[in-house]
Design an enzyme around this catalytic site. Sequence first.
Site, PDB file in Angstrom:
ATOM      1  N   LYS A  13     -12.309 -17.832  54.801  1.00  0.00           N
ATOM      2  CA  LYS A  13     -12.875 -16.949  55.790  1.00  0.00           C
ATOM      3  C   LYS A  13     -11.921 -16.336  55.848  1.00  0.00           C
ATOM      4  CE  LYS A  13     -12.381 -19.313  59.631  1.00  0.00           C
ATOM      5  NZ  LYS A  13     -11.956 -18.433  60.946  1.00  0.00           N
ATOM      6  N   ASN A  14     -10.382 -16.867  56.018  1.00  0.00           N
ATOM      7  CA  ASN A  14      -8.856 -16.154  56.855  1.00  0.00           C
ATOM      8  C   ASN A  14      -8.177 -15.187  56.106  1.00  0.00           C
ATOM      9  OD1 ASN A  14     -10.000 -17.265  59.006  1.00  0.00           O
ATOM     10  ND2 ASN A  14      -7.563 -19.044  59.238  1.00  0.00           N
TER      11      ASN A  14
ATOM     12  N   CYS B 235      -9.773 -17.443  73.618  1.00  0.00           N
ATOM     13  CA  CYS B 235     -11.300 -18.221  73.601  1.00  0.00           C
ATOM     14  C   CYS B 235     -10.797 -19.464  74.117  1.00  0.00           C
ATOM     15  CB  CYS B 235     -11.167 -17.868  71.895  1.00  0.00           C
ATOM     16  SG  CYS B 235      -9.255 -18.553  71.133  1.00  0.00           S
TER      17      CYS B 235
ATOM     18  N   ARG C  36      -4.430 -15.873  73.344  1.00  0.00           N
ATOM     19  CA  ARG C  36      -4.571 -15.607  72.019  1.00  0.00           C
ATOM     20  C   ARG C  36      -3.839 -13.528  72.573  1.00  0.00           C
ATOM     21  NH1 ARG C  36      -7.739 -17.798  68.541  1.00  0.00           N
ATOM     22  NH2 ARG C  36      -6.746 -16.982  66.630  1.00  0.00           N
TER      23      ARG C  36
ATOM     24  N   ASP D  10      -4.833 -25.417  61.951  1.00  0.00           N
ATOM     25  CA  ASP D  10      -6.076 -26.055  61.564  1.00  0.00           C
ATOM     26  C   ASP D  10      -6.737 -26.967  61.355  1.00  0.00           C
ATOM     27  OD1 ASP D  10      -6.326 -22.232  60.559  1.00  0.00           O
ATOM     28  OD2 ASP D  10      -5.912 -23.115  62.432  1.00  0.00           O
TER      29      ASP D  10
ATOM     30  N   ARG E 167     -19.149 -20.899  62.365  1.00  0.00           N
ATOM     31  CA  ARG E 167     -18.402 -19.632  62.028  1.00  0.00           C
ATOM     32  C   ARG E 167     -17.912 -19.653  60.818  1.00  0.00           C
ATOM     33  NH1 ARG E 167     -14.896 -18.126  66.991  1.00  0.00           N
ATOM     34  NH2 ARG E 167     -14.220 -17.410  65.411  1.00  0.00           N
TER      35      ARG E 167
HETATM   36  C1  EPZ Z   1      -4.922 -16.882  62.479  1.00  0.00           C
HETATM   37  O1  EPZ Z   1      -4.557 -16.572  63.940  1.00  0.00           O
HETATM   38  C2  EPZ Z   1      -6.112 -17.604  61.970  1.00  0.00           C
HETATM   39  N1  EPZ Z   1      -6.904 -16.956  62.100  1.00  0.00           N
HETATM   40  C3  EPZ Z   1      -5.667 -19.352  62.889  1.00  0.00           C
HETATM   41  O2  EPZ Z   1      -6.800 -20.346  62.299  1.00  0.00           O
HETATM   42  C4  EPZ Z   1      -4.997 -19.499  62.857  1.00  0.00           C
HETATM   43  O3  EPZ Z   1      -5.169 -20.696  63.469  1.00  0.00           O
HETATM   44  C5  EPZ Z   1      -3.608 -18.909  63.235  1.00  0.00           C
HETATM   45  O4  EPZ Z   1      -3.496 -18.177  62.036  1.00  0.00           O
HETATM   46  C6  EPZ Z   1      -2.061 -19.142  63.144  1.00  0.00           C
HETATM   47  O5  EPZ Z   1      -2.168 -20.264  61.491  1.00  0.00           O
HETATM   48  C7  EPZ Z   1      -7.566 -16.154  60.857  1.00  0.00           C
HETATM   49  O6  EPZ Z   1      -6.796 -16.238  60.345  1.00  0.00           O
HETATM   50  C8  EPZ Z   1      -8.554 -15.131  61.466  1.00  0.00           C
HETATM   51  P1  EPZ Z   1      -1.159 -15.822  65.598  1.00  0.00           P
HETATM   52  P2  EPZ Z   1      -3.805 -15.786  64.465  1.00  0.00           P
HETATM   53  O7  EPZ Z   1      -1.566 -14.467  65.635  1.00  0.00           O
HETATM   54  O8  EPZ Z   1      -3.764 -14.188  63.822  1.00  0.00           O
HETATM   55  C9  EPZ Z   1       1.053 -15.925  69.795  1.00  0.00           C
HETATM   56  C10 EPZ Z   1      -9.046 -20.531  62.681  1.00  0.00           C
HETATM   57  O9  EPZ Z   1      -9.190 -21.895  62.894  1.00  0.00           O
HETATM   58  N2  EPZ Z   1       0.720 -14.847  69.590  1.00  0.00           N
HETATM   59  O10 EPZ Z   1      -0.748 -16.355  63.611  1.00  0.00           O
HETATM   60  O11 EPZ Z   1      -4.611 -14.874  65.453  1.00  0.00           O
HETATM   61  C11 EPZ Z   1      -0.659 -17.211  69.249  1.00  0.00           C
HETATM   62  O12 EPZ Z   1      -1.496 -17.081  70.506  1.00  0.00           O
HETATM   63  C12 EPZ Z   1      -8.536 -19.940  63.028  1.00  0.00           C
HETATM   64  O13 EPZ Z   1      -9.657 -20.254  61.316  1.00  0.00           O
HETATM   65  C13 EPZ Z   1       1.038 -14.119  70.335  1.00  0.00           C
HETATM   66  O14 EPZ Z   1       1.671 -14.750  71.198  1.00  0.00           O
HETATM   67  O15 EPZ Z   1      -3.100 -16.917  64.820  1.00  0.00           O
HETATM   68  C14 EPZ Z   1      -0.198 -18.205  68.713  1.00  0.00           C
HETATM   69  O16 EPZ Z   1       0.544 -19.270  70.279  1.00  0.00           O
HETATM   70  C15 EPZ Z   1      -7.335 -20.509  64.468  1.00  0.00           C
HETATM   71  N3  EPZ Z   1       1.751 -12.470  70.143  1.00  0.00           N
HETATM   72  C16 EPZ Z   1       0.529 -17.696  67.532  1.00  0.00           C
HETATM   73  O17 EPZ Z   1       1.240 -16.582  67.937  1.00  0.00           O
HETATM   74  C17 EPZ Z   1       0.141 -12.313  68.938  1.00  0.00           C
HETATM   75  O18 EPZ Z   1       0.740 -10.534  69.106  1.00  0.00           O
HETATM   76  C18 EPZ Z   1       0.385 -17.369  66.184  1.00  0.00           C
HETATM   77  O19 EPZ Z   1      -1.286 -17.053  66.313  1.00  0.00           O
HETATM   78  C19 EPZ Z   1      -0.182 -12.661  68.180  1.00  0.00           C
HETATM   79  C20 EPZ Z   1       0.455 -14.097  67.893  1.00  0.00           C
END
Ligand code: EPZ
Length: 422
Positions: free
Chosen positions: A22-23, A116, A121, A309, A401
């Site tokens: 998915k990701n 969420c 996020r 995850d 999802r």
């Molecule tokens: C991706 O989300 C995945 N989703 C998530 O999988 C996964 O948990 C996550 O990466 C971490 O591996 C998809 O790929 C669609 P991040 P993403 O930006 O990109 C903070 C699932 O269950 N952050 O790496 O949103 C954020 O709050 C989903 O399949 C900022 O502070 O994750 C988090 O604490 C859930 N500012 C950390 O970084 C930003 O601009 C990691 O988030 C962006 C993120």
Amino acid sequence: MDKIEIIGGKPLNGTVKISGAKNSALPIMAASLLTNKKISISNVPDLLDINSMIQLLRSLNVEIKKSANKIDLQSSIPKSLSASYDLVRKMRASFLILGPLIARYGEASVSLPGGCAIGTRPVNLHLSGLEKMGVSFSINSGYVTGKIKGKLKGAAITLKNISVGATENILMAATIADGKTVINNAAKEPEIIDLSKFLIKMGANIRGYGTKRITIIGRKKLSGCSYKIMPDRIESGTFALCVFGCSGAVKLLNVNKEICSHLKKIFKQLKSLKLIVMNNGKSLLIKKNNNNNISIKIKTEEYPGFPTDLQAQLTSSLLKTKGKSEIIENIFENRFMHISELIRMGACLKLKGSKVIINCSKTLKGAEVMATDLRASSSLIIAGLMANGKTTINRVYHLDRGYENIEKKLQLCGAKIERIKL
Ligand code: EPZ
């Protein structure tokens, strides 16, 4: 809203075909906005999130044909460069259209994804990276609007902390920006590698993907291509933890060598779980012996560490072990929504800040529980499979999802699990 009913307490024995990731599929679909040529993607999982991305891209004038696990996409100039709150709030990955739209058309307006169940996020890293490339952003009534005069410019960008989505947004935009972009402190997840390989097939010039420093030389245009999505490493890990929790032997098909070595590494502390790589990494046999004297200490980290995850699923799978284990969640601030539901099943869990402590092996009893987010719902499935008696899981749209036909795959392993359509 469908429910899932499980009669637990049985070991799992059978074979499971792992779906596409998915990701990886979601950013690759968003990348179709970077060209007006035809894109064909195969091994796409049939999920609610994929359908949400299809709906969003269609609203941006991308012609999409979907058949089973194959999607053809061809984008034309959108009538509007705005992605509505209604579409974006359903799925945070919608925000991945921002970079491609601004790079292609010089402007985009996307609803802020909002929080969420697992956290607030934020998207500050996405915006600050694109600002370095010349984009100016304004935020009004929940929408972020990015504009640039002329072409996007390549830039040297250092991400303050590692972000998969920010790396993806900047990477996609940089493929058709003017000049060179370097992303420092980039995410190294396999899904970034898959997206990069897809973009290179479209003609992009990318080096260093899968490391913390990615260099992109912008091209004037990208072409179309066909691409097969990588297997889903989180679905694979979820099934491995089903076996760890229930015992038995399950063979995973359609995996790859990277997934096999990643799972062997992250599950090393689970001494009684055996992962036997077969067929040159295309299959993985997972077996569990009866030793339940397991005590582990794990913290979630960015790749190649233990993935956030799989944190909820690991918690459930440890509930019948005789030792004391600790799991620390380092990535998201609120990824413990499953804990209270597991406690309702008799789980002996304590939450201390970002640490969950699993400290006894009381028998788990089936109960009526509620899914709150995608990975929490799969942890309830694992607990239900392990528990004595019947577990009913409500709000399984969370599960749909990110897991394709999970109840059918588990039925093929002998699980007593049914979907009750309401
Ligand atoms: C991706 O989300 C995945 N989703 C998530 O999988 C996964 O948990 C996550 O990466 C971490 O591996 C998809 O790929 C669609 P991040 P993403 O930006 O990109 C903070 C699932 O269950 N952050 O790496 O949103 C954020 O709050 C989903 O399949 C900022 O502070 O994750 C988090 O604490 C859930 N500012 C950390 O970084 C930003 O601009 C990691 O988030 C962006 C993120």
